[in-house]
Scaffold this active site. Sequence first.
Site, short mmCIF file in Angstrom:
data_model
loop_
_atom_site.label_atom_id
_atom_site.label_comp_id
_atom_site.label_asym_id
_atom_site.label_seq_id
_atom_site.Cartn_x
_atom_site.Cartn_y
_atom_site.Cartn_z
N PHE A 51 -111.10 32.96 37.49
CA PHE A 51 -112.38 33.49 37.00
C PHE A 51 -112.24 33.82 35.52
CE2 PHE A 51 -115.37 37.14 36.37
CZ PHE A 51 -116.53 36.39 36.46
N TYR A 53 -114.08 35.15 32.07
CA TYR A 53 -115.23 35.94 31.62
C TYR A 53 -115.20 36.17 30.10
CZ TYR A 53 -111.75 39.69 31.73
OH TYR A 53 -110.62 40.45 31.52
N GLY A 54 -114.11 35.75 29.46
CA GLY A 54 -113.97 35.93 28.02
C GLY A 54 -113.37 34.68 27.39
N SER A 55 -112.20 34.84 26.76
CA SER A 55 -111.61 33.73 26.00
C SER A 55 -111.20 32.55 26.88
CB SER A 55 -110.40 34.22 25.20
OG SER A 55 -109.38 34.71 26.05
N GLU A 128 -101.51 35.64 29.49
CA GLU A 128 -102.36 36.79 29.75
C GLU A 128 -101.58 38.07 30.02
OE1 GLU A 128 -105.71 36.91 29.59
OE2 GLU A 128 -105.73 34.83 28.90
#
Length: 225
Positions: A51, A53-55, A128
Amino acid sequence: MLLTPELVALTLRDVLDDGPEPGWTPLSEAELDCLVDRIEREVGGEPIWVFAYGSLIWNPEFKPTARMRASAYGWHRSFSLRIERWRATSEQPGLMMALERGGRCDGVVLRLSEERRRQDLRALVAREIKYHEVADMVRWVRVQTPEGMKNALTFWASTRRSGLTKPLPIPTTAELIANACGQGGSCAQYLHNTIVDLEAEGIRDRNLWHLQALVAERIKAKQAA
């Protein structure tokens, strides 16, 4: 959008790599392998969906074999990850996004290639989750997709607050984003790219849209000073 590429360019500067985030312990190769092993055990023989949601929407650094819109209920985007590296420095800290409890987050899910699954997963986790103290910031969330509900891996989502700020007033958030830059680029660039790619997916995040206007005002004010 008021946060134009021209304004974003004003926030960029050359910054040297100052090493790891202060006070955090780099994740060892063995710890990284254990984390990847755990994820593979949890998913079993099912495909791995991530999932974004940003970069990860605009820079996943792996080639997904499928991509589609997805919504995570019970979570929302928040600029609540305080950083002093990558897009910031100790002299000028910044903020990046995490998922916080409550609300709804619209993003996309990306499916890892079966042929490169271990390799891509390990590279993704290494990107990450760089530090021992935040190894719990990788988790599974339930997302709604055009193909129904799926379990998806996501990052920087936890009920713990390792590395997260307390809730900040939006003017403070805008000020930090407008000023922070590191060797990986600026926080304003990160915000701009995320909004542009969300819009390309047909997603308008009202909170980010409001935030970009405040960030643009602060960049202009700094240039006029």
